[in-house]
Design a protein around this motif. Sequence first.
Motif, PDB file in Angstrom:
ATOM      1  N   LYS A  37       0.396  -1.667   0.392  1.00  0.00           N
ATOM      2  CA  LYS A  37       0.147   0.165   0.013  1.00  0.00           C
ATOM      3  C   LYS A  37       1.121   1.379   0.388  1.00  0.00           C
ATOM      4  CE  LYS A  37      -3.885  -2.056   2.662  1.00  0.00           C
ATOM      5  NZ  LYS A  37      -4.293  -1.404   4.137  1.00  0.00           N
ATOM      6  N   ALA A  38       1.801   1.340   1.022  1.00  0.00           N
ATOM      7  CA  ALA A  38       3.007   2.098   1.042  1.00  0.00           C
ATOM      8  C   ALA A  38       3.991   2.527  -0.382  1.00  0.00           C
ATOM      9  CB  ALA A  38       3.914   2.068   2.109  1.00  0.00           C
ATOM     10  N   ARG A  39       4.264   1.408  -1.376  1.00  0.00           N
ATOM     11  CA  ARG A  39       4.716   1.518  -2.558  1.00  0.00           C
ATOM     12  C   ARG A  39       3.836   2.216  -3.192  1.00  0.00           C
ATOM     13  NH1 ARG A  39       8.179  -2.243  -0.927  1.00  0.00           N
ATOM     14  NH2 ARG A  39       6.223  -4.270  -1.572  1.00  0.00           N
ATOM     15  N   SER A  40       2.761   2.107  -3.795  1.00  0.00           N
ATOM     16  CA  SER A  40       1.922   2.350  -3.954  1.00  0.00           C
ATOM     17  C   SER A  40       0.934   3.875  -4.015  1.00  0.00           C
ATOM     18  CB  SER A  40       0.479   1.442  -4.624  1.00  0.00           C
ATOM     19  OG  SER A  40      -0.675   1.766  -3.346  1.00  0.00           O
ATOM     20  N   LEU A  41       1.598   4.045  -3.020  1.00  0.00           N
ATOM     21  CA  LEU A  41       0.523   5.463  -2.448  1.00  0.00           C
ATOM     22  C   LEU A  41       1.886   6.378  -2.379  1.00  0.00           C
ATOM     23  CD1 LEU A  41      -1.417   6.536  -0.488  1.00  0.00           C
ATOM     24  CD2 LEU A  41       0.534   6.907   0.678  1.00  0.00           C
ATOM     25  N   VAL A  42       3.301   5.606  -2.763  1.00  0.00           N
ATOM     26  CA  VAL A  42       4.447   6.124  -3.003  1.00  0.00           C
ATOM     27  C   VAL A  42       4.205   7.127  -4.662  1.00  0.00           C
ATOM     28  CG1 VAL A  42       7.015   6.718  -3.194  1.00  0.00           C
ATOM     29  CG2 VAL A  42       6.484   6.379  -0.910  1.00  0.00           C
ATOM     30  N   HIS A  43       3.959   5.820  -5.230  1.00  0.00           N
ATOM     31  CA  HIS A  43       3.619   6.131  -6.733  1.00  0.00           C
ATOM     32  C   HIS A  43       3.535   6.816  -7.015  1.00  0.00           C
ATOM     33  CE1 HIS A  43       6.741   3.003  -8.271  1.00  0.00           C
ATOM     34  NE2 HIS A  43       6.765   1.729  -8.127  1.00  0.00           N
TER      35      HIS A  43
END
Length: 119
Positions: free
Chosen positions: A11-17
């Motif tokens: 989730k955090a990664r997609s948020l960063v993306h």
Amino acid sequence: MLNNLENEADKARSLVHGLEYQLQELGRQINNLSVQVESSSNPAQTSSGLEWSGDICCMICWDVPEGHVMQCTEGHLLCGECFSNPQIDTCPECRVPLDTQIRNRAVERIISQMKASAS
Ligand SMILES: [Zn+2]
Ligand SMILES: [Zn+2]
């Protein structure tokens, strides 16, 4: 437990993306804006200095004085010809009598420098 953590990380990664994408988009918009500012903050060219000749015109004939530059006691400029014209005995701008010969050598110098740089 471990799965949970990986989920959170995903989730955090997609948020960063998503944020990175927004950042790129903002950067593009800023570029566009600065291009617009650059092109609009470039109106008239002021290269020769002839543009400010309006400030050093004779108050009567609106020419840049050729020879002597005279002025009234309030500092309004007159060319030598108009100043010595017997029909003109007051300043057209402030109405003070032109009975004192006041020459403005500083403006004479500015005019001659202006003409030298314009030719
Ligand atoms: Zn004049
Ligand atoms: Zn005057």
